[in-house]
Write a protein that holds these residues in place. Structure first.
Motif, PDB file in Angstrom:
ATOM      1  N   PRO A 141      77.338  65.596  32.213  1.00 50.40           N
ATOM      2  CA  PRO A 141      78.282  66.670  31.910  1.00 50.40           C
ATOM      3  C   PRO A 141      79.481  66.736  32.840  1.00 50.40           C
ATOM      4  N   THR A 142      79.398  66.130  34.022  1.00 46.47           N
ATOM      5  CA  THR A 142      80.537  66.123  34.937  1.00 46.47           C
ATOM      6  C   THR A 142      81.382  64.860  34.816  1.00 46.47           C
ATOM      7  N   ASP A 143      80.982  63.907  33.969  1.00 40.54           N
ATOM      8  CA  ASP A 143      81.796  62.714  33.739  1.00 40.54           C
ATOM      9  C   ASP A 143      83.073  63.084  32.999  1.00 40.54           C
ATOM     10  N   PHE A 144      84.123  62.276  33.214  1.00 42.09           N
ATOM     11  CA  PHE A 144      85.329  62.490  32.418  1.00 42.09           C
ATOM     12  C   PHE A 144      85.118  61.940  31.013  1.00 42.09           C
ATOM     13  N   THR A 145      85.234  62.804  30.034  1.00 39.60           N
ATOM     14  CA  THR A 145      85.309  62.407  28.627  1.00 39.60           C
ATOM     15  C   THR A 145      86.402  63.255  27.993  1.00 39.60           C
ATOM     16  N   GLN A 146      86.938  62.795  26.875  1.00 35.07           N
ATOM     17  CA  GLN A 146      87.989  63.555  26.211  1.00 35.07           C
ATOM     18  C   GLN A 146      87.434  64.880  25.693  1.00 35.07           C
ATOM     19  N   VAL A 147      88.235  65.939  25.811  1.00 35.81           N
ATOM     20  CA  VAL A 147      87.740  67.266  25.423  1.00 35.81           C
ATOM     21  C   VAL A 147      87.637  67.427  23.917  1.00 35.81           C
ATOM     22  N   ASN A 148      88.353  66.599  23.172  1.00 32.39           N
ATOM     23  CA  ASN A 148      88.454  66.767  21.724  1.00 32.39           C
ATOM     24  C   ASN A 148      87.860  65.544  21.023  1.00 32.39           C
ATOM     25  N   PRO A 149      86.602  65.613  20.606  1.00 31.47           N
ATOM     26  CA  PRO A 149      85.958  64.419  20.038  1.00 31.47           C
ATOM     27  C   PRO A 149      86.554  63.984  18.703  1.00 31.47           C
ATOM     28  N   HIS A 150      87.077  64.934  17.937  1.00 26.49           N
ATOM     29  CA  HIS A 150      87.675  64.601  16.640  1.00 26.49           C
ATOM     30  C   HIS A 150      88.897  63.706  16.859  1.00 26.49           C
ATOM     31  N   ILE A 151      89.747  64.107  17.809  1.00 23.58           N
ATOM     32  CA  ILE A 151      90.940  63.319  18.103  1.00 23.58           C
ATOM     33  C   ILE A 151      90.568  62.015  18.796  1.00 23.58           C
ATOM     34  N   ASN A 152      89.567  62.045  19.670  1.00 27.03           N
ATOM     35  CA  ASN A 152      89.196  60.833  20.397  1.00 27.03           C
ATOM     36  C   ASN A 152      88.794  59.705  19.449  1.00 27.03           C
ATOM     37  N   ARG A 153      88.029  60.030  18.418  1.00 24.54           N
ATOM     38  CA  ARG A 153      87.625  58.989  17.464  1.00 24.54           C
ATOM     39  C   ARG A 153      88.837  58.345  16.804  1.00 24.54           C
ATOM     40  N   VAL A 154      89.805  59.175  16.415  1.00 27.77           N
ATOM     41  CA  VAL A 154      91.015  58.649  15.772  1.00 27.77           C
ATOM     42  C   VAL A 154      91.858  57.876  16.772  1.00 27.77           C
ATOM     43  N   LEU A 155      91.940  58.386  17.997  1.00 27.57           N
ATOM     44  CA  LEU A 155      92.729  57.718  19.038  1.00 27.57           C
ATOM     45  C   LEU A 155      92.182  56.337  19.354  1.00 27.57           C
ATOM     46  N   VAL A 156      90.873  56.219  19.508  1.00 23.37           N
ATOM     47  CA  VAL A 156      90.269  54.913  19.805  1.00 23.37           C
ATOM     48  C   VAL A 156      90.552  53.943  18.660  1.00 23.37           C
ATOM     49  N   ALA A 157      90.378  54.419  17.427  1.00 22.44           N
ATOM     50  CA  ALA A 157      90.612  53.552  16.275  1.00 22.44           C
ATOM     51  C   ALA A 157      92.063  53.104  16.200  1.00 22.44           C
ATOM     52  N   ARG A 158      93.000  54.037  16.442  1.00 24.70           N
ATOM     53  CA  ARG A 158      94.417  53.653  16.366  1.00 24.70           C
ATOM     54  C   ARG A 158      94.780  52.709  17.503  1.00 24.70           C
ATOM     55  N   ALA A 159      94.304  52.984  18.715  1.00 25.33           N
ATOM     56  CA  ALA A 159      94.622  52.116  19.847  1.00 25.33           C
ATOM     57  C   ALA A 159      94.166  50.681  19.573  1.00 25.33           C
ATOM     58  N   LEU A 160      92.980  50.535  19.007  1.00 26.90           N
ATOM     59  CA  LEU A 160      92.477  49.186  18.720  1.00 26.90           C
ATOM     60  C   LEU A 160      93.246  48.519  17.590  1.00 26.90           C
ATOM     61  N   ARG A 161      93.674  49.303  16.608  1.00 24.81           N
ATOM     62  CA  ARG A 161      94.497  48.712  15.542  1.00 24.81           C
ATOM     63  C   ARG A 161      95.838  48.248  16.100  1.00 24.81           C
ATOM     64  N   LEU A 162      96.434  49.058  16.975  1.00 24.54           N
ATOM     65  CA  LEU A 162      97.725  48.680  17.540  1.00 24.54           C
ATOM     66  C   LEU A 162      97.596  47.482  18.472  1.00 24.54           C
ATOM     67  N   LEU A 163      96.505  47.427  19.217  1.00 30.60           N
ATOM     68  CA  LEU A 163      96.294  46.288  20.110  1.00 30.60           C
ATOM     69  C   LEU A 163      95.994  45.027  19.322  1.00 30.60           C
ATOM     70  N   ASP A 164      95.255  45.180  18.225  1.00 29.62           N
ATOM     71  CA  ASP A 164      94.947  44.074  17.309  1.00 29.62           C
ATOM     72  C   ASP A 164      94.297  42.893  18.036  1.00 29.62           C
ATOM     73  N   ALA A 165      93.269  43.203  18.827  1.00 34.12           N
ATOM     74  CA  ALA A 165      92.549  42.137  19.536  1.00 34.12           C
ATOM     75  C   ALA A 165      91.853  41.210  18.545  1.00 34.12           C
ATOM     76  N   GLN A 166      91.950  39.921  18.774  1.00 38.16           N
ATOM     77  CA  GLN A 166      91.387  38.906  17.883  1.00 38.16           C
ATOM     78  C   GLN A 166      90.124  38.295  18.484  1.00 38.16           C
ATOM     79  N   PRO A 167      89.274  37.704  17.647  1.00 36.43           N
ATOM     80  CA  PRO A 167      88.000  37.163  18.133  1.00 36.43           C
ATOM     81  C   PRO A 167      88.123  36.072  19.186  1.00 36.43           C
ATOM     82  N   HIS A 168      89.310  35.474  19.329  1.00 29.12           N
ATOM     83  CA  HIS A 168      89.483  34.421  20.337  1.00 29.12           C
ATOM     84  C   HIS A 168      90.166  34.932  21.600  1.00 29.12           C
ATOM     85  N   GLU A 169      90.433  36.235  21.706  1.00 25.95           N
ATOM     86  CA  GLU A 169      91.261  36.749  22.786  1.00 25.95           C
ATOM     87  C   GLU A 169      90.444  37.428  23.890  1.00 25.95           C
TER      88      GLU A 169
END
Length: 461
Positions: free
Chosen positions: A256-284
């Motif tokens: 409970p004292t670890d840093f996590t995002q306060v808003n889980p709804h936004i965090n899920r969308v943020l993680v998904a968008r960040a990964l889409r924008l980064l577009d990491a490939q299987p060879h990278e």
């Protein structure tokens, strides 16, 4: 309107006047109040003659300009989409004024529920003997006193419903005068309450906590001293505090004292968008700087060939490694194993070019720093670029620099638009990048807090 929710007006002589509670386009009356400087002053709203079409009735009875009003929110009187527009403008102005950078593309804002979103909160506690009551909540606006809160609509409904029972609980305890804080941490299935207590709790008080936990379905954690002393009141059989990132098949256990995002709804969308924008490939190979518990690192391990997570705290590095092992062990049911992933502890506020190169070549970076930003990291990248250009004031290149190449793309997640703008200026003007896109993330509706995301690509790519 500025990020402190003050309407910005101008007197006939051009002097700026900040008016608490006034919205753009409104006609209001106000009287001078607070600080006065040569170029600006503050004023107090006395009457609204013509309302903005974006003014709304605040949902919370404790919000406002009145004495004793809660200071947790600043913008409840402004329609939520207009709040996002204010934050987007602040991000663009910081980029323009502080960094002389303009994003090539403005990303659509990430938005979510405006109420019940705050799954992390630090509630102050005080026994007010003269009034015969206990207060539990946020501080009053511009005050050190705790607001007399009976409800809080930004907290999850089940936590909101506990505010008055918590007041009654503390009032019934022997330690009512020595419990200054309750920290709330909600997972997907578990709600934890961390009680800060300045003296050992009596057996009757412990029993009162247990009875409250049974009635309200929460876990009590106790904190007798610093954060490292936090422990479960009753560890045997306790359910695990965790949140899920279902798009990636990831579960993130946390304390409970670890840093996590306060808003889980936004965090899920943020993680998904960040990964889409980064577009990491299987060879990278990807580096996740300021990786924390692995909020981005573990999802990246479902996309890339290899991931390196780097964090300043050795304790967090250990926790991130445990989370990786936990998720790797759970990768059954048709889910492929996670990519090779390592975690390192590194002081990211004292990064030098030699250390940057020692961490190896990565095709892409994800950067998610605290409010201070990632200046040392970005400066090391800029120093390498300037040295290769032969800039006269650039530091010499470290030994073995010939085989090191900078990342093709950087996705930068920020909780402070000013430090993001500062770092963006370095990346664009000194490190050989262009700002391909940027946008806001409304992680904290009704507050002045601005979260944002930006994408930088190698110039010419």
């Amino acid at each position: 309107m500025d990020l402190n929710a003050q309407g910005v007006a101008h007197r006939a002589d051009g002097k700026v006047v900040f008016i608490d509670g006034a919205l753009p386009t409104e006609w209001v009356s106000a009287v001078p109040a607070g600080r006065r400087k040569s170029h600006w002053e503050q004023a107090a709203l006395t009457e609204i003659h013509r309302e903005s079409s974006q003014r709304v009735r605040p949902l919370c009875p404790h919000f406002g300009l009145h004495t004793g009003a809660c200071g947790g929110c600043k913008m409840q009187h402004l329609e939520p989409r207009a709040q996002v527009a204010i934050k987007q403008r602040a991000l663009e102005e910081d980029f323009g004024h502080l960094a002389k950078v303009r994003a090539e593309h403005i990303l659509r804002p990430i938005e979510g529920p405006a109420w019940g979103y705050r799954w992390r909160a630090r509630l102050s506690v005080r026994h007010v003997a003269k009034k015969g009551t206990v207060l539990v909540g946020f501080h009053e606006r511009k005050s050190r006193y705790i607001a007399d809160m009976q409800t809080c609509k930004i907290l999850p409904p089940h936590v909101d419903a506990m505010l008055m029972p918590l007041r009654a609980l503390i009032a019934s305890m022997d330690a009512r005068d020595t419990c200054p804080q309750i920290e709330v941490a909600c997972g997907d299935d578990v709600t934890a309450l961390v009680l800060r207590h300045l003296e050992p709790l009596s057996a009757p008080d412990l029993q009162r906590l247990r009875a409250f936990a049974a009635e309200h379905g929460v876990q009590w954690w106790l904190q007798p001293k610093g954060p490292d002393t936090v422990h479960l009141l009753d560890p045997r059989g306790a359910a695990q505090l965790a949140y899920r990132l279902p798009e990636f098949g990831i579960t993130m256990p946390f304390r409970p004292t670890d840093f996590t995002q306060v808003n889980p709804h936004i965090n899920r969308v943020l993680v998904a968008r960040a990964l889409r924008l980064l577009d990491a490939q299987p060879h990278e190979r990807v580096i996740d700087w300021f990786c924390g518990l692995g909020n981005f690192t573990l999802p990246l391990a479902t996309r890339a060939r290899e991931v390196l997570g780097i964090e300043g705290s050795p304790a967090l590095v250990e926790r991130a490694q445990q989370n990786f092992q936990h998720n790797q062990a759970q990768r059954g049911s048709g889910l492929p194993p996670l990519a090779a992933t390592r975690f390192l502890a590194r002081n990211l506020f004292e990064m030098e070019p030699a250390q940057l190169m020692a961490d190896g070549v990565a095709d892409k970076w994800l950067v998610d720093p605290p409010r201070e930003g990632a200046f040392a990291l970005v400066k090391a990248l800029a120093d390498i670029h300037q040295a290769r250009l032969g800039a006269p004031d650039a530091p010499p290149l470290p030994e073995g620099a010939a085989g090191w190449t900078p990342p093709q793309r950087i996705v930068y997640v920020s909780c402070n638009p000013a430090t993001l703008a500062r770092d963006a200026g370095l990346l664009v003007h000194q490190a050989g990048y262009r700002c391909a896109a940027a946008g806001v993330v409304n992680m904290f509706p009704h507050t002045a807090h601005v979260e944002s995301i930006a994408v930088f690509e190698r110039a010419g790519d």
